[in-house]
Design a protein around this motif. Sequence first.
Motif, PDB file in Angstrom:
ATOM      1  N   TYR A  78      34.160 -22.064  16.797  1.00 37.33           N
ATOM      2  CA  TYR A  78      33.493 -21.891  18.091  1.00 37.33           C
ATOM      3  C   TYR A  78      32.375 -22.920  18.269  1.00 37.33           C
ATOM      4  CZ  TYR A  78      30.235 -19.960  21.511  1.00 37.33           C
ATOM      5  OH  TYR A  78      29.373 -19.819  22.562  1.00 37.33           O
ATOM      6  N   PHE A  79      31.525 -23.043  17.240  1.00 28.66           N
ATOM      7  CA  PHE A  79      30.404 -23.981  17.348  1.00 28.66           C
ATOM      8  C   PHE A  79      30.884 -25.430  17.340  1.00 28.66           C
ATOM      9  CE2 PHE A  79      27.950 -20.215  15.958  1.00 28.66           C
ATOM     10  CZ  PHE A  79      27.087 -20.173  17.039  1.00 28.66           C
ATOM     11  N   ARG A  80      31.938 -25.726  16.590  1.00 31.32           N
ATOM     12  CA  ARG A  80      32.481 -27.083  16.598  1.00 31.32           C
ATOM     13  C   ARG A  80      32.976 -27.451  17.999  1.00 31.32           C
ATOM     14  NH1 ARG A  80      33.648 -29.954  12.503  1.00 31.32           N
ATOM     15  NH2 ARG A  80      33.925 -28.184  11.097  1.00 31.32           N
ATOM     16  N   ARG A  81      33.729 -26.551  18.622  1.00 28.50           N
ATOM     17  CA  ARG A  81      34.220 -26.805  19.988  1.00 28.50           C
ATOM     18  C   ARG A  81      33.055 -26.951  20.969  1.00 28.50           C
ATOM     19  NH1 ARG A  81      37.721 -22.805  18.498  1.00 28.50           N
ATOM     20  NH2 ARG A  81      36.714 -21.292  19.850  1.00 28.50           N
ATOM     21  N   LYS A  82      32.053 -26.100  20.812  1.00 29.82           N
ATOM     22  CA  LYS A  82      30.889 -26.137  21.706  1.00 29.82           C
ATOM     23  C   LYS A  82      30.145 -27.470  21.567  1.00 29.82           C
ATOM     24  CE  LYS A  82      26.968 -23.388  23.135  1.00 29.82           C
ATOM     25  NZ  LYS A  82      26.705 -22.032  23.519  1.00 29.82           N
ATOM     26  N   LEU A  83      29.931 -27.915  20.335  1.00 26.35           N
ATOM     27  CA  LEU A  83      29.224 -29.179  20.091  1.00 26.35           C
ATOM     28  C   LEU A  83      30.026 -30.374  20.610  1.00 26.35           C
ATOM     29  CD1 LEU A  83      27.941 -28.340  16.524  1.00 26.35           C
ATOM     30  CD2 LEU A  83      26.463 -28.900  18.477  1.00 26.35           C
ATOM     31  N   ILE A  84      31.326 -30.370  20.368  1.00 26.93           N
ATOM     32  CA  ILE A  84      32.168 -31.486  20.823  1.00 26.93           C
ATOM     33  C   ILE A  84      32.208 -31.537  22.345  1.00 26.93           C
ATOM     34  CG2 ILE A  84      34.554 -32.327  20.899  1.00 26.93           C
ATOM     35  CD1 ILE A  84      34.771 -31.414  17.931  1.00 26.93           C
ATOM     36  N   ALA A  85      32.324 -30.379  22.997  1.00 27.80           N
ATOM     37  CA  ALA A  85      32.336 -30.346  24.466  1.00 27.80           C
ATOM     38  C   ALA A  85      31.006 -30.850  25.019  1.00 27.80           C
ATOM     39  CB  ALA A  85      32.614 -28.924  24.958  1.00 27.80           C
ATOM     40  N   TRP A  86      29.901 -30.471  24.396  1.00 31.26           N
ATOM     41  CA  TRP A  86      28.567 -30.911  24.821  1.00 31.26           C
ATOM     42  C   TRP A  86      28.461 -32.427  24.690  1.00 31.26           C
ATOM     43  CZ3 TRP A  86      23.467 -29.095  22.025  1.00 31.26           C
ATOM     44  CH2 TRP A  86      22.366 -29.363  22.837  1.00 31.26           C
ATOM     45  N   LYS A  87      28.901 -32.948  23.572  1.00 35.00           N
ATOM     46  CA  LYS A  87      28.858 -34.396  23.346  1.00 35.00           C
ATOM     47  C   LYS A  87      29.732 -35.123  24.364  1.00 35.00           C
ATOM     48  CE  LYS A  87      29.803 -37.891  19.846  1.00 35.00           C
ATOM     49  NZ  LYS A  87      30.203 -38.123  18.445  1.00 35.00           N
ATOM     50  N   ASP A  88      30.927 -34.613  24.616  1.00 32.26           N
ATOM     51  CA  ASP A  88      31.824 -35.238  25.600  1.00 32.26           C
ATOM     52  C   ASP A  88      31.197 -35.261  26.991  1.00 32.26           C
ATOM     53  OD1 ASP A  88      33.701 -35.718  23.620  1.00 32.26           O
ATOM     54  OD2 ASP A  88      34.971 -34.004  24.177  1.00 32.26           O
ATOM     55  N   ASP A  89      30.532 -34.164  27.367  1.00 29.27           N
ATOM     56  CA  ASP A  89      29.859 -34.106  28.673  1.00 29.27           C
ATOM     57  C   ASP A  89      28.758 -35.167  28.769  1.00 29.27           C
ATOM     58  OD1 ASP A  89      31.444 -32.028  29.548  1.00 29.27           O
ATOM     59  OD2 ASP A  89      29.953 -30.459  29.147  1.00 29.27           O
ATOM     60  N   ILE A  90      27.986 -35.305  27.714  1.00 28.77           N
ATOM     61  CA  ILE A  90      26.898 -36.290  27.706  1.00 28.77           C
ATOM     62  C   ILE A  90      27.465 -37.700  27.817  1.00 28.77           C
ATOM     63  CG2 ILE A  90      25.074 -37.322  26.296  1.00 28.77           C
ATOM     64  CD1 ILE A  90      24.566 -34.483  25.177  1.00 28.77           C
ATOM     65  N   LEU A  91      28.515 -37.981  27.064  1.00 28.52           N
ATOM     66  CA  LEU A  91      29.124 -39.318  27.109  1.00 28.52           C
ATOM     67  C   LEU A  91      29.706 -39.616  28.490  1.00 28.52           C
ATOM     68  CD1 LEU A  91      30.804 -39.414  23.591  1.00 28.52           C
ATOM     69  CD2 LEU A  91      28.805 -40.719  24.359  1.00 28.52           C
ATOM     70  N   LYS A  92      30.317 -38.608  29.105  1.00 27.00           N
ATOM     71  CA  LYS A  92      30.872 -38.779  30.451  1.00 27.00           C
ATOM     72  C   LYS A  92      29.756 -39.083  31.457  1.00 27.00           C
ATOM     73  CE  LYS A  92      33.426 -36.341  33.999  1.00 27.00           C
ATOM     74  NZ  LYS A  92      33.669 -35.004  34.509  1.00 27.00           N
ATOM     75  N   GLU A  93      28.650 -38.327  31.368  1.00 29.52           N
ATOM     76  CA  GLU A  93      27.509 -38.567  32.259  1.00 29.52           C
ATOM     77  C   GLU A  93      26.926 -39.963  32.044  1.00 29.52           C
ATOM     78  OE1 GLU A  93      24.541 -35.524  31.859  1.00 29.52           O
ATOM     79  OE2 GLU A  93      25.993 -33.924  32.197  1.00 29.52           O
ATOM     80  N   SER A  94      26.889 -40.398  30.802  1.00 29.99           N
ATOM     81  CA  SER A  94      26.355 -41.728  30.501  1.00 29.99           C
ATOM     82  C   SER A  94      27.214 -42.816  31.133  1.00 29.99           C
ATOM     83  CB  SER A  94      26.292 -41.947  28.988  1.00 29.99           C
ATOM     84  OG  SER A  94      25.353 -41.083  28.425  1.00 29.99           O
ATOM     85  N   GLN A  95      28.524 -42.648  31.053  1.00 33.30           N
ATOM     86  CA  GLN A  95      29.420 -43.633  31.675  1.00 33.30           C
ATOM     87  C   GLN A  95      29.224 -43.666  33.192  1.00 33.30           C
ATOM     88  OE1 GLN A  95      30.822 -45.935  30.414  1.00 33.30           O
ATOM     89  NE2 GLN A  95      31.455 -45.411  28.363  1.00 33.30           N
ATOM     90  N   GLU A  96      29.075 -42.489  33.791  1.00 34.10           N
ATOM     91  CA  GLU A  96      28.848 -42.420  35.238  1.00 34.10           C
ATOM     92  C   GLU A  96      27.531 -43.094  35.602  1.00 34.10           C
ATOM     93  OE1 GLU A  96      29.101 -38.241  36.084  1.00 34.10           O
ATOM     94  OE2 GLU A  96      31.271 -38.207  35.790  1.00 34.10           O
TER      95      GLU A  96
END
Length: 121
Positions: free
Chosen positions: A8-26
């Motif tokens: 659960y925490f691994r998925r949560k951390l990876i999703a959080w990181k992916d969101d941050i990276l997506k926002e950075s690209q935008e």
Amino acid sequence: MNERQRDYFRRKLIAWKDDILKESQETLVVLQSENENHPDLADRASFETDRSIELRARDRQRKLISKIDAALARLDDGTYGYCEETGEPISLKRLDARPIATLSVEAQERHERRERTYRET
């Protein structure tokens, strides 16, 4: 912490990181496309201020990504969810609210009190 909770925490951390990276690209796309000439000094100042705030936010998020990566590494080595100061388990409620937490609530409070004391002297 059982395997299901770690997943659960691994998925949560990876999703959080992916969101941050997506926002950075935008943000990069927006900053590159907004390379406009602002003849009015007030418009230019406002643009520069907004850009500076955005870049500071991105820098904070870059630091957050390194904390997320460290939390993922702790998940891999089995130390995730344990207080770095006391070795006691960090509550699941705290980890759910702050998945990158490295200190229990009590240890974090002691740390913040010490910081306040040093700042005041």
